[in-house]
Design a protein around this motif. Structure first.
Motif, PDB file in Angstrom:
ATOM      1  N   LEU A   1      25.383  17.301   8.404  1.00  0.00           N
ATOM      2  CA  LEU A   1      25.344  18.489   7.542  1.00  0.00           C
ATOM      3  C   LEU A   1      24.033  18.579   6.761  1.00  0.00           C
ATOM      4  O   LEU A   1      23.488  19.665   6.594  1.00  0.00           O
ATOM      5  CB  LEU A   1      26.541  18.439   6.579  1.00  0.00           C
ATOM      6  CG  LEU A   1      27.136  19.780   6.188  1.00  0.00           C
ATOM      7  CD1 LEU A   1      27.726  20.467   7.416  1.00  0.00           C
ATOM      8  CD2 LEU A   1      28.225  19.605   5.141  1.00  0.00           C
ATOM      9  N   SER A   2      23.528  17.433   6.303  1.00  0.00           N
ATOM     10  CA  SER A   2      22.280  17.458   5.533  1.00  0.00           C
ATOM     11  C   SER A   2      21.115  17.951   6.400  1.00  0.00           C
ATOM     12  O   SER A   2      20.200  18.602   5.905  1.00  0.00           O
ATOM     13  CB  SER A   2      21.978  16.084   4.936  1.00  0.00           C
ATOM     14  OG  SER A   2      21.882  15.133   5.954  1.00  0.00           O
ATOM     15  N   HIS A   3      21.157  17.662   7.699  1.00  0.00           N
ATOM     16  CA  HIS A   3      20.098  18.167   8.591  1.00  0.00           C
ATOM     17  C   HIS A   3      20.292  19.637   8.915  1.00  0.00           C
ATOM     18  O   HIS A   3      19.336  20.357   9.154  1.00  0.00           O
ATOM     19  CB  HIS A   3      20.062  17.351   9.889  1.00  0.00           C
ATOM     20  CG  HIS A   3      19.273  16.089   9.745  1.00  0.00           C
ATOM     21  ND1 HIS A   3      17.907  16.088   9.615  1.00  0.00           N
ATOM     22  CD2 HIS A   3      19.658  14.793   9.686  1.00  0.00           C
ATOM     23  CE1 HIS A   3      17.481  14.846   9.485  1.00  0.00           C
ATOM     24  NE2 HIS A   3      18.536  14.035   9.525  1.00  0.00           N
ATOM     25  N   LYS A   4      21.556  20.063   8.940  1.00  0.00           N
ATOM     26  CA  LYS A   4      21.842  21.468   9.283  1.00  0.00           C
ATOM     27  C   LYS A   4      21.580  22.393   8.091  1.00  0.00           C
ATOM     28  O   LYS A   4      21.108  23.512   8.262  1.00  0.00           O
ATOM     29  CB  LYS A   4      23.309  21.620   9.715  1.00  0.00           C
ATOM     30  CG  LYS A   4      23.652  20.916  11.009  1.00  0.00           C
ATOM     31  CD  LYS A   4      23.874  21.874  12.140  1.00  0.00           C
ATOM     32  CE  LYS A   4      24.298  21.120  13.383  1.00  0.00           C
ATOM     33  NZ  LYS A   4      23.509  21.394  14.535  1.00  0.00           N
ATOM     34  N   LEU A   5      21.933  21.925   6.880  1.00  0.00           N
ATOM     35  CA  LEU A   5      21.875  22.820   5.726  1.00  0.00           C
ATOM     36  C   LEU A   5      20.536  22.805   4.991  1.00  0.00           C
ATOM     37  O   LEU A   5      20.139  23.817   4.438  1.00  0.00           O
ATOM     38  CB  LEU A   5      22.999  22.481   4.737  1.00  0.00           C
ATOM     39  CG  LEU A   5      24.426  22.744   5.228  1.00  0.00           C
ATOM     40  CD1 LEU A   5      25.427  22.417   4.141  1.00  0.00           C
ATOM     41  CD2 LEU A   5      24.611  24.188   5.679  1.00  0.00           C
ATOM     42  N   ILE A   6      19.855  21.657   4.997  1.00  0.00           N
ATOM     43  CA  ILE A   6      18.582  21.587   4.250  1.00  0.00           C
ATOM     44  C   ILE A   6      17.443  21.967   5.193  1.00  0.00           C
ATOM     45  O   ILE A   6      17.211  21.299   6.206  1.00  0.00           O
ATOM     46  CB  ILE A   6      18.375  20.182   3.635  1.00  0.00           C
ATOM     47  CG1 ILE A   6      19.549  19.869   2.694  1.00  0.00           C
ATOM     48  CG2 ILE A   6      17.052  20.109   2.879  1.00  0.00           C
ATOM     49  CD1 ILE A   6      19.670  18.427   2.309  1.00  0.00           C
ATOM     50  N   LEU A   7      16.771  23.044   4.856  1.00  0.00           N
ATOM     51  CA  LEU A   7      15.739  23.563   5.764  1.00  0.00           C
ATOM     52  C   LEU A   7      14.432  22.759   5.704  1.00  0.00           C
ATOM     53  O   LEU A   7      13.745  22.611   6.711  1.00  0.00           O
ATOM     54  CB  LEU A   7      15.461  25.038   5.461  1.00  0.00           C
ATOM     55  CG  LEU A   7      16.668  25.962   5.679  1.00  0.00           C
ATOM     56  CD1 LEU A   7      16.362  27.369   5.212  1.00  0.00           C
ATOM     57  CD2 LEU A   7      17.104  25.975   7.142  1.00  0.00           C
TER      58      LEU A   7
END
Lengths: 235, 77
Positions: free
Chosen positions: A140-146
């Motif tokens: 999720l941290s890779h998906k949500l943080i641009l």
């Protein structure tokens, strides 16, 4: 040696490795499944339900192994800031999450005939759910943080903190009273599993490891292409 | 023999379901990963094809990844 770890050099080898794994995978899978489902003996106590072990145990091993390597790579990335390491960990995480899910589901299916229930909040099962939660946070941290730098930092932190859970999972059956049986296979000390069951277990583990390698290589290749695509204008 | 293999003394439903779920999930993840890889390869290759021939030449000479991805994409089509 440094040239070997260069992304371009690795990229050439990925295609060759994918082809090699594809060529042996289905033969090994067929052998492993035949031995696991037909030729291996039923357990004297658990009967044929013991065959679930041949997917459950390798899935759990892979889930734990993947998270341990994720934590190690994240720790190294945190210190040395090597971009390749974050690409590798990004490619490992979905595989680990998938096998954590499979370990929980197949464990639940094994629990029904042996414990009489699909689910109990016992130490081993709960700590496996926590592991899935950490995998989920990492992805999720890779998906949500641009911002990629920030995403790498936060996901590394998640993996390092989550690693505390790995020994808890391993020793949960010894530290607490649980329904889950203690480990039958020990790296140090003698294992309590018969060779007629050990063989299909190791075969299924090898097949699933090959599958992991295949998915990892494809995901890693995708990540490399994604980066190169982004940098195309700079070339 | 086949009946025994299917029923497994009443445990068949649990054993077969475990193997079925494992291989279906593995199959779905494999297909999804393969499709994503091919999509990226295709996009990357078409971006290279759109470049002027001179620039394309430079990029293919400079980047092994670009040349490899392009040839791998050409092989699939």
């Amino acid at each position: 040696m440094i040239k070997f770890f260069n992304i371009s050099s690795i990229f050439v080898w990925i295609e060759k490795l994918i082809n090699f794994i594809n060529s042996i995978f289905f033969i090994l899978l067929l052998i492993a499944i035949s031995i696991a489902l037909i030729f291996s003996p039923a357990d004297y106590l658990q009967g044929d339900s013991v065959r679930i072990m041949y997917v459950h145990v390798p899935a759990a091993w892979i889930a734990l192994g993947s998270f341990s390597s994720l934590a190690l790579l994240s720790f190294l990335n945190f210190i040395f800031k090597i971009k390749n390491l974050s690409l590798i960990s990004k490619s490992i995480a979905p595989i680990g999450l998938m096998f954590t899910f499979l370990a929980i589901v197949t464990g639940s299916l094994w629990g029904r005939p042996t414990w009489g229930t699909f689910w109990v909040w016992d130490a081993r099962i709960t700590s496996m759910v926590i592991l899935a939660f950490f995998y989920f946070l990492f992805i999720l941290s890779h998906k949500l943080i641009l911002d990629e730098e920030k995403a790498n930092r936060i996901s590394s932190l998640v993996a390092i903190i989550g690693f505390i859970n790995v020994p808890i999972i391993k020793y949960s059956v010894d530290w607490w009273n649980t329904l889950h049986q203690p480990a039958s296979i020990k790296i140090t000390g003698s294992s309590t599993i018969h060779s007629s069951m050990m063989l299909p277990l190791l075969l299924m583990f090898s097949v699933l490891i090959l599958y992991c390698a295949l998915i990892f290589l494809m995901k890693y290749k995708t990540e490399i292409i994604r980066i190169k695509k982004k940098n195309l204008k700079r070339l | 023999m086949i009946k025994d293999l299917i029923y497994m003394n009443g445990y068949g439903i649990f054993v077969w379901l475990s193997f079925f779920i494992t291989f279906v999930v593995c199959g779905v993840v494999y297909l999804k990963t393969y499709k994503t890889l091919k999509k990226y390869e295709k996009e990357f290759a078409s971006e290279i094809q759109e470049l002027s021939s001179e620039r394309k030449k430079i990029i293919l000479k400079k980047s092994r990844v670009a040349s490899q991805a392009l040839s791998s994409y050409k092989e699939t089509i």
